[in-house]
Design a protein around this motif. Structure first.
Motif, PDB file in Angstrom:
ATOM      1  N   GLU A  56       0.828  -1.204   0.000  1.00 58.46           N
ATOM      2  CA  GLU A  56       0.000   0.000   0.000  1.00 58.46           C
ATOM      3  C   GLU A  56       0.866   1.259   0.000  1.00 58.46           C
TER       4      GLU A  56
ATOM      5  N   TYR B  90       1.341   4.130  -3.025  1.00 62.49           N
ATOM      6  CA  TYR B  90       1.156   5.563  -2.751  1.00 62.49           C
ATOM      7  C   TYR B  90       2.417   6.351  -3.109  1.00 62.49           C
TER       8      TYR B  90
ATOM      9  N   ARG C  90       0.501   2.426  10.821  1.00 65.02           N
ATOM     10  CA  ARG C  90       0.401   2.864   9.432  1.00 65.02           C
ATOM     11  C   ARG C  90       0.914   4.306   9.294  1.00 65.02           C
TER      12      ARG C  90
ATOM     13  N   ASN D 148     -10.029  -4.660   3.471  1.00 69.25           N
ATOM     14  CA  ASN D 148      -9.481  -3.300   3.483  1.00 69.25           C
ATOM     15  C   ASN D 148      -9.431  -2.730   2.070  1.00 69.25           C
TER      16      ASN D 148
ATOM     17  N   SER E 198      -8.046   0.852  -0.262  1.00 72.11           N
ATOM     18  CA  SER E 198      -7.265   2.092  -0.315  1.00 72.11           C
ATOM     19  C   SER E 198      -7.573   2.790  -1.634  1.00 72.11           C
TER      20      SER E 198
ATOM     21  N   SER F 157     -12.350   4.884   8.552  1.00 74.36           N
ATOM     22  CA  SER F 157     -11.434   5.395   7.536  1.00 74.36           C
ATOM     23  C   SER F 157     -10.290   6.176   8.142  1.00 74.36           C
TER      24      SER F 157
ATOM     25  N   LEU G 174      -4.709   9.860   0.000  1.00 71.82           N
ATOM     26  CA  LEU G 174      -5.055   8.466   0.258  1.00 71.82           C
ATOM     27  C   LEU G 174      -6.233   8.402   1.212  1.00 71.82           C
ATOM     28  N   HIS G 175      -7.205   7.595   0.866  1.00 72.51           N
ATOM     29  CA  HIS G 175      -8.305   7.280   1.766  1.00 72.51           C
ATOM     30  C   HIS G 175      -8.345   5.769   1.890  1.00 72.51           C
ATOM     31  N   HIS G 176      -7.997   5.251   3.076  1.00 71.22           N
ATOM     32  CA  HIS G 176      -8.124   3.809   3.246  1.00 71.22           C
ATOM     33  C   HIS G 176      -9.025   3.488   4.423  1.00 71.22           C
TER      34      HIS G 176
END
Length: 247
Positions: free
Chosen positions: A8, A12, A65, A80, A82, A138, A148-150
Protein backbone atom coordinates in the motif's frame (compact mmCIF):
# COMPACT_ATOMS: atom_id res chain seq x y z
CA UNK A 1 -0.18 -7.57 7.35
CA UNK A 2 3.36 -6.21 7.02
CA UNK A 3 3.48 -7.12 3.34
CA UNK A 4 0.08 -5.62 2.56
CA UNK A 5 0.83 -2.36 4.35
CA UNK A 6 4.18 -2.19 2.56
CA UNK A 7 2.52 -2.71 -0.84
CA UNK A 8 0.00 0.00 0.00
CA UNK A 9 2.79 2.44 0.91
CA UNK A 10 4.70 1.53 -2.25
CA UNK A 11 1.67 2.20 -4.45
CA UNK A 12 1.16 5.56 -2.75
CA UNK A 13 4.83 6.58 -2.95
CA UNK A 14 5.03 5.60 -6.64
CA UNK A 15 1.82 7.31 -7.70
CA UNK A 16 2.29 9.11 -11.07
CA UNK A 17 3.65 12.66 -10.83
CA UNK A 18 0.66 14.83 -9.75
CA UNK A 19 2.22 17.88 -11.46
CA UNK A 20 2.01 16.28 -14.90
CA UNK A 21 -1.36 17.16 -16.56
CA UNK A 22 -1.35 13.77 -18.29
CA UNK A 23 -1.85 12.14 -14.89
CA UNK A 24 -5.07 13.98 -14.05
CA UNK A 25 -6.99 10.71 -14.54
CA UNK A 26 -4.57 8.64 -12.46
CA UNK A 27 -6.35 6.89 -9.60
CA UNK A 28 -5.65 3.69 -7.71
CA UNK A 29 -7.78 1.23 -5.75
CA UNK A 30 -5.99 -1.40 -3.67
CA UNK A 31 -7.99 -4.19 -1.98
CA UNK A 32 -6.41 -6.51 0.56
CA UNK A 33 -7.14 -8.75 3.52
CA UNK A 34 -4.93 -9.23 6.59
CA UNK A 35 -4.59 -12.04 9.08
CA UNK A 36 -5.09 -11.04 12.73
CA UNK A 37 -3.32 -7.80 13.64
CA UNK A 38 -3.82 -4.41 15.28
CA UNK A 39 -3.01 -1.25 13.28
CA UNK A 40 -2.50 2.13 14.93
CA UNK A 41 -2.61 5.59 13.38
CA UNK A 42 0.70 7.41 13.06
CA UNK A 43 -0.07 9.79 15.95
CA UNK A 44 -1.34 7.30 18.52
CA UNK A 45 -0.02 6.01 21.86
CA UNK A 46 0.21 2.23 21.83
CA UNK A 47 -0.21 2.02 25.63
CA UNK A 48 -3.51 3.92 25.50
CA UNK A 49 -4.96 2.11 22.51
CA UNK A 50 -4.22 -1.61 22.90
CA UNK A 51 -4.60 -4.33 25.51
CA UNK A 52 -0.95 -5.36 25.17
CA UNK A 53 -1.24 -8.34 27.50
CA UNK A 54 -4.06 -9.84 25.44
CA UNK A 55 -2.30 -9.04 22.16
CA UNK A 56 0.76 -10.90 23.47
CA UNK A 57 -1.38 -13.85 24.57
CA UNK A 58 -2.95 -14.09 21.10
CA UNK A 59 0.43 -13.42 19.38
CA UNK A 60 -1.29 -10.57 17.54
CA UNK A 61 1.12 -8.36 15.56
CA UNK A 62 0.93 -4.62 16.24
CA UNK A 63 1.70 -2.29 13.35
CA UNK A 64 1.63 1.45 12.74
CA UNK A 65 0.40 2.86 9.43
CA UNK A 66 1.56 6.11 7.82
CA UNK A 67 -1.85 7.82 7.95
CA UNK A 68 -3.75 9.37 10.84
CA UNK A 69 -7.00 8.13 12.35
CA UNK A 70 -7.73 5.62 15.08
CA UNK A 71 -6.74 2.08 15.99
CA UNK A 72 -8.35 -0.82 14.10
CA UNK A 73 -8.26 -4.59 14.45
CA UNK A 74 -7.94 -6.67 11.27
CA UNK A 75 -8.72 -10.34 10.76
CA UNK A 76 -9.71 -12.53 7.82
CA UNK A 77 -13.35 -11.50 8.25
CA UNK A 78 -12.46 -7.88 7.46
CA UNK A 79 -11.59 -6.42 4.05
CA UNK A 80 -9.48 -3.30 3.48
CA UNK A 81 -9.59 -0.76 0.67
CA UNK A 82 -7.27 2.09 -0.32
CA UNK A 83 -8.39 4.80 -2.73
CA UNK A 84 -5.60 7.05 -4.05
CA UNK A 85 -6.08 10.15 -6.19
CA UNK A 86 -4.81 13.70 -6.70
CA UNK A 87 -4.88 16.09 -3.76
CA UNK A 88 -7.22 18.38 -5.73
CA UNK A 89 -9.72 15.53 -6.08
CA UNK A 90 -9.62 14.53 -2.42
CA UNK A 91 -12.91 13.86 -0.67
CA UNK A 92 -13.54 11.94 2.52
CA UNK A 93 -16.52 10.25 0.86
CA UNK A 94 -15.77 10.17 -2.90
CA UNK A 95 -15.22 6.42 -3.09
CA UNK A 96 -17.41 5.33 -0.18
CA UNK A 97 -20.45 7.24 -1.47
CA UNK A 98 -20.22 5.40 -4.77
CA UNK A 99 -19.69 2.11 -2.96
CA UNK A 100 -22.70 2.65 -0.67
CA UNK A 101 -24.93 3.51 -3.64
CA UNK A 102 -23.87 0.35 -5.49
CA UNK A 103 -24.16 -1.70 -2.30
CA UNK A 104 -27.75 -0.62 -1.65
CA UNK A 105 -28.71 -1.17 -5.30
CA UNK A 106 -27.20 -4.66 -5.24
CA UNK A 107 -29.25 -5.63 -2.19
CA UNK A 108 -32.45 -5.25 -4.18
CA UNK A 109 -31.25 -6.57 -7.55
CA UNK A 110 -29.21 -9.55 -6.34
CA UNK A 111 -31.17 -10.46 -3.20
CA UNK A 112 -27.97 -10.82 -1.15
CA UNK A 113 -28.80 -12.87 1.97
CA UNK A 114 -27.95 -11.38 5.35
CA UNK A 115 -26.83 -8.00 4.01
CA UNK A 116 -28.53 -4.68 4.83
CA UNK A 117 -28.68 -1.08 3.61
CA UNK A 118 -25.83 1.30 4.43
CA UNK A 119 -25.39 5.04 4.67
CA UNK A 120 -22.60 7.49 5.48
CA UNK A 121 -22.65 9.44 8.74
CA UNK A 122 -21.46 12.98 9.45
CA UNK A 123 -17.89 11.75 10.09
CA UNK A 124 -17.74 9.99 6.73
CA UNK A 125 -17.93 6.45 8.18
CA UNK A 126 -20.10 3.80 6.56
CA UNK A 127 -22.81 2.65 8.97
CA UNK A 128 -25.82 0.35 9.03
CA UNK A 129 -28.85 2.43 8.15
CA UNK A 130 -31.14 0.60 10.56
CA UNK A 131 -29.34 1.32 13.84
CA UNK A 132 -26.32 3.49 12.84
CA UNK A 133 -23.80 0.84 13.90
CA UNK A 134 -20.41 1.31 12.26
CA UNK A 135 -19.24 -1.21 9.69
CA UNK A 136 -16.33 0.73 8.20
CA UNK A 137 -13.80 3.21 9.57
CA UNK A 138 -11.43 5.40 7.54
CA UNK A 139 -8.08 7.14 7.71
CA UNK A 140 -6.47 9.67 5.37
CA UNK A 141 -3.11 10.92 4.16
CA UNK A 142 -2.45 13.98 2.00
CA UNK A 143 1.08 14.80 0.85
CA UNK A 144 3.10 15.79 -2.23
CA UNK A 145 0.06 16.55 -4.36
CA UNK A 146 -1.69 13.22 -3.78
CA UNK A 147 -4.19 11.81 -1.29
CA UNK A 148 -5.05 8.47 0.26
CA UNK A 149 -8.30 7.28 1.77
CA UNK A 150 -8.12 3.81 3.25
CA UNK A 151 -10.65 1.99 5.32
CA UNK A 152 -11.96 -1.28 6.68
CA UNK A 153 -15.13 -3.23 5.93
CA UNK A 154 -16.43 -5.64 8.56
CA UNK A 155 -17.81 -8.61 6.65
CA UNK A 156 -17.61 -11.44 9.15
CA UNK A 157 -15.04 -10.43 11.78
CA UNK A 158 -14.62 -11.80 15.29
CA UNK A 159 -16.15 -8.78 17.04
CA UNK A 160 -15.65 -10.23 20.52
CA UNK A 161 -11.88 -10.46 20.10
CA UNK A 162 -11.82 -7.12 18.29
CA UNK A 163 -13.45 -5.39 21.25
CA UNK A 164 -11.18 -7.03 23.83
CA UNK A 165 -7.97 -6.09 22.00
CA UNK A 166 -8.76 -2.37 22.07
CA UNK A 167 -10.53 -2.16 25.42
CA UNK A 168 -8.56 -0.89 28.45
CA UNK A 169 -9.88 -0.40 31.96
CA UNK A 170 -10.56 3.16 33.06
CA UNK A 171 -8.00 3.10 35.90
CA UNK A 172 -5.20 2.42 33.44
CA UNK A 173 -6.44 5.02 30.97
CA UNK A 174 -6.61 7.68 33.69
CA UNK A 175 -2.95 7.05 34.56
CA UNK A 176 -1.75 7.86 31.02
CA UNK A 177 -1.03 11.50 30.23
CA UNK A 178 -0.16 12.33 26.63
CA UNK A 179 -0.98 14.49 23.63
CA UNK A 180 -1.50 11.61 21.21
CA UNK A 181 -4.54 11.18 18.99
CA UNK A 182 -7.18 9.12 20.78
CA UNK A 183 -9.49 6.64 19.08
CA UNK A 184 -13.22 7.40 19.25
CA UNK A 185 -15.05 4.13 20.06
CA UNK A 186 -18.27 3.34 18.20
CA UNK A 187 -20.67 0.38 18.27
CA UNK A 188 -19.82 -1.93 15.35
CA UNK A 189 -21.43 -4.81 13.52
CA UNK A 190 -20.70 -7.19 10.64
CA UNK A 191 -22.30 -6.80 7.22
CA UNK A 192 -22.44 -10.59 6.63
CA UNK A 193 -21.70 -10.06 2.95
CA UNK A 194 -19.68 -12.60 0.97
CA UNK A 195 -16.18 -11.27 0.37
CA UNK A 196 -16.24 -11.99 -3.38
CA UNK A 197 -19.44 -9.98 -3.71
CA UNK A 198 -17.83 -7.11 -1.79
CA UNK A 199 -14.77 -7.16 -4.05
CA UNK A 200 -17.03 -7.07 -7.13
CA UNK A 201 -18.91 -4.07 -5.72
CA UNK A 202 -15.65 -2.24 -5.00
CA UNK A 203 -14.33 -2.85 -8.51
CA UNK A 204 -17.65 -1.88 -10.14
CA UNK A 205 -17.78 1.30 -8.04
CA UNK A 206 -14.23 2.27 -8.93
CA UNK A 207 -14.46 1.53 -12.65
CA UNK A 208 -17.88 3.13 -13.12
CA UNK A 209 -17.02 6.33 -11.28
CA UNK A 210 -13.25 6.74 -11.48
CA UNK A 211 -12.07 4.80 -14.54
CA UNK A 212 -10.72 6.52 -17.64
CA UNK A 213 -12.53 7.02 -20.98
CA UNK A 214 -11.94 4.07 -23.31
CA UNK A 215 -10.28 6.26 -25.94
CA UNK A 216 -7.72 7.32 -23.34
CA UNK A 217 -7.39 3.92 -21.70
CA UNK A 218 -6.55 2.26 -25.01
CA UNK A 219 -3.51 4.53 -25.28
CA UNK A 220 -2.14 3.56 -21.86
CA UNK A 221 0.78 1.18 -22.13
CA UNK A 222 -0.21 -2.23 -20.78
CA UNK A 223 2.08 -4.03 -18.35
CA UNK A 224 3.61 -7.25 -19.66
CA UNK A 225 2.19 -9.54 -16.98
CA UNK A 226 -0.25 -12.42 -17.16
CA UNK A 227 -2.48 -11.33 -14.28
CA UNK A 228 -3.37 -7.89 -15.71
CA UNK A 229 -6.93 -7.55 -16.99
CA UNK A 230 -8.93 -4.74 -18.53
CA UNK A 231 -12.31 -4.03 -16.91
CA UNK A 232 -14.91 -1.98 -18.77
CA UNK A 233 -18.12 -0.26 -17.70
CA UNK A 234 -19.92 1.38 -20.63
CA UNK A 235 -17.29 3.76 -22.10
CA UNK A 236 -15.06 3.67 -19.00
CA UNK A 237 -12.24 1.23 -18.31
CA UNK A 238 -9.55 0.42 -15.76
CA UNK A 239 -6.67 -2.00 -15.45
CA UNK A 240 -7.09 -4.74 -12.85
CA UNK A 241 -3.97 -6.40 -11.43
CA UNK A 242 -4.44 -9.37 -9.10
CA UNK A 243 -1.55 -10.06 -6.75
CA UNK A 244 -1.52 -13.72 -5.73
CA UNK A 245 2.05 -14.33 -4.60
CA UNK A 246 5.02 -12.13 -3.81
CA UNK A 247 8.62 -13.31 -4.05
Amino acid sequence: PRLNLSIEKYIYDNYPDPKDPLNRFARRLFLYKNSNCVVLGKNQNIFREINLRLASTYSTPILRRFSGGGTVVHDLGNFNFSFICLKEDFSRTAFTTELVNNWNSALHSRKIPGAFELEINEKGDMIRKLDKKKISGSAFQISKGKSLHHGTMLLNSDLHTLGRLIKLDESRLSSIQDRATKSIPSPVTNTNMDQNTFVELCIDSFVGKFGVPTDLGSKIEKLKVDNLHLVRHHNIEAQLLKIDDMT
